[in-house]
Design a protein around this motif. Sequence first.
Motif, PDB file in Angstrom:
ATOM      1  N   ILE A  93      -9.919  -2.990   3.737  1.00 53.63           N
ATOM      2  CA  ILE A  93      -9.239  -1.703   3.555  1.00 53.63           C
ATOM      3  C   ILE A  93     -10.191  -0.565   3.920  1.00 53.63           C
ATOM      4  O   ILE A  93     -11.383  -0.625   3.654  1.00 53.63           O
ATOM      5  CB  ILE A  93      -8.794  -1.532   2.081  1.00 53.63           C
ATOM      6  CG1 ILE A  93      -7.838  -2.657   1.710  1.00 53.63           C
ATOM      7  CG2 ILE A  93      -8.126  -0.184   1.871  1.00 53.63           C
ATOM      8  CD1 ILE A  93      -7.493  -2.689   0.256  1.00 53.63           C
ATOM      9  N   ASN A  94      -9.613   0.489   4.524  1.00 54.71           N
ATOM     10  CA  ASN A  94     -10.418   1.645   4.892  1.00 54.71           C
ATOM     11  C   ASN A  94     -10.602   2.560   3.667  1.00 54.71           C
ATOM     12  O   ASN A  94      -9.621   2.967   3.058  1.00 54.71           O
ATOM     13  CB  ASN A  94      -9.639   2.370   5.998  1.00 54.71           C
ATOM     14  CG  ASN A  94     -10.439   3.479   6.593  1.00 54.71           C
ATOM     15  OD1 ASN A  94     -11.473   3.865   6.052  1.00 54.71           O
ATOM     16  ND2 ASN A  94      -9.969   4.003   7.709  1.00 54.71           N
TER      17      ASN A  94
ATOM     18  N   ALA B 101       0.834  -1.211   0.000  1.00 56.23           N
ATOM     19  CA  ALA B 101       0.000   0.000   0.000  1.00 56.23           C
ATOM     20  C   ALA B 101       0.861   1.250   0.000  1.00 56.23           C
ATOM     21  O   ALA B 101       0.605   2.204  -0.743  1.00 56.23           O
ATOM     22  CB  ALA B 101      -0.908  -0.011   1.218  1.00 56.23           C
TER      23      ALA B 101
ATOM     24  N   VAL C 261     -13.271  -3.456  -1.807  1.00 57.06           N
ATOM     25  CA  VAL C 261     -12.422  -2.765  -0.837  1.00 57.06           C
ATOM     26  C   VAL C 261     -12.669  -3.301   0.576  1.00 57.06           C
ATOM     27  O   VAL C 261     -11.739  -3.637   1.306  1.00 57.06           O
ATOM     28  CB  VAL C 261     -12.700  -1.243  -0.902  1.00 57.06           C
ATOM     29  CG1 VAL C 261     -12.081  -0.521   0.275  1.00 57.06           C
ATOM     30  CG2 VAL C 261     -12.177  -0.662  -2.208  1.00 57.06           C
TER      31      VAL C 261
ATOM     32  N   THR D 127      -5.866   2.434  -3.724  1.00 57.24           N
ATOM     33  CA  THR D 127      -6.569   1.320  -3.106  1.00 57.24           C
ATOM     34  C   THR D 127      -6.967   0.268  -4.136  1.00 57.24           C
ATOM     35  O   THR D 127      -6.768  -0.926  -3.928  1.00 57.24           O
ATOM     36  CB  THR D 127      -7.837   1.829  -2.403  1.00 57.24           C
ATOM     37  OG1 THR D 127      -7.454   2.929  -1.599  1.00 57.24           O
ATOM     38  CG2 THR D 127      -8.452   0.770  -1.539  1.00 57.24           C
TER      39      THR D 127
END
Length: 419
Positions: A261-262, A111, A256, A273
């Motif tokens: 994942i935020n 990331a 997502v 993302t």
Amino acid sequence: MKKGFSKVGIVLAAAGSAVGLGNIWKFPYMIGENGGAAFLIIYLLCVLFFGIPIMSAEFYIGRKGLHRWGWMRWLSMAIATFFFSFYLVVTGWCFQYMYLSITDLLSGHSASELSTLFTTFTSSTTIPMFWMGVGVLLTAAIELMGVKDGIERMSKILMPILFCVLLLMIGRGLTMERSYLGMRFLLYPDFSKITPQLILNATGQCFFSLSIGVGALATYAGFMDKDQSLVSTSYRVILLDTLVAILAGMAIFPAVFSLGINPTQGPELVFVTLPMVFDSIPGGHLFEILFFLLLSIAAITSTISLLETQLNFWEMNAKMSRPKGILISSLLVLVLGALAILIHPFFNLLDELVSKYLLPAGGLIFAIYVGWIANKDDVCREMNVRIKGVSIGKFLFVLIRYSIPPTIILVFLNGLQII
Ligand code: TRP
């Protein structure tokens, strides 16, 4: 005689203008930043309340003849130019990411690496400028072909492709584990998240996504059949646009959330993302290429409407030929776009200024013109459609005249925390 749009053509071309980065890049990250379904609900209310009347008002202005626009054409030109320059820079990002995904340079990164890649790229100059140039060239080439052979034909080819790619992505996202968490985020509202800022954001997003407030749709309406209903056309375009925005949310959030994942990191959502998401799902690479292709297509069908708006100005105010107008507009936005790439605060200023303030302000002025200056009976006649036997022309007129102007002003004042 000018070659205008066919009946389906105008809906597709206007939908092509409306469906763009606003739906696939901006809408998901705005939802992510503004707490999910609460934003979606306010957004849908804005679409109903502002969308149909203001889009119909713009179509009305266009239908009554571009020569009557007068000083509004200057306003429209100014907003379109700033907006186009900002939009082109982001269109360039999409091309670059399409290139990176085709050459498989986005896989295998963590990331933080992807985030660095994105920041390094967006703060560099040569490559963003190159892709922005490609965006201008493509837009100019389609515009050179004219309204029917260029804009209409491209929209007829590109819009269905866009739709299919989205559906494929949704299928992929929904079949992943825990994807329901993403759907819950999108559909279950937390009303405590609704703030004046959120309402301002949703209003800006509504104008951005529906392509209203610039005069782009008024320009297109100049090529519309005289007997085609303004309101039904607006309603179809808005339905398509809103559908694509929601589908984009459905394509992105389940995947997502499924990876835990935020989704709140803003403009990076689709560039940082999503590559991560694609990297960790089977068949992800193919979907990644398709996704960035989709984004690029959506961007181009929108940039052509911005260029067409500028051409309308050159044609009316300077009697300039189409090719010459295309050349001058392209150079103008290239210079402004280059400035936005070189000077980051200028880019951010354009983004904030255009989407949150200029577009709603443009919509406010169009509403005031149609509600207070244009001929009332004529507006009611042109806007008249019957829904289940009830004519709604007068109702729309009253909305445009009395409700929309004060509401936009209120949203501004409230969002700026003046009241
Ligand atoms: N609606 C487009 C989007 O969602 C952007 C856009 C294109 C636009 N042309 C416009 C917005 C004219 C306002 C006016 O990405």
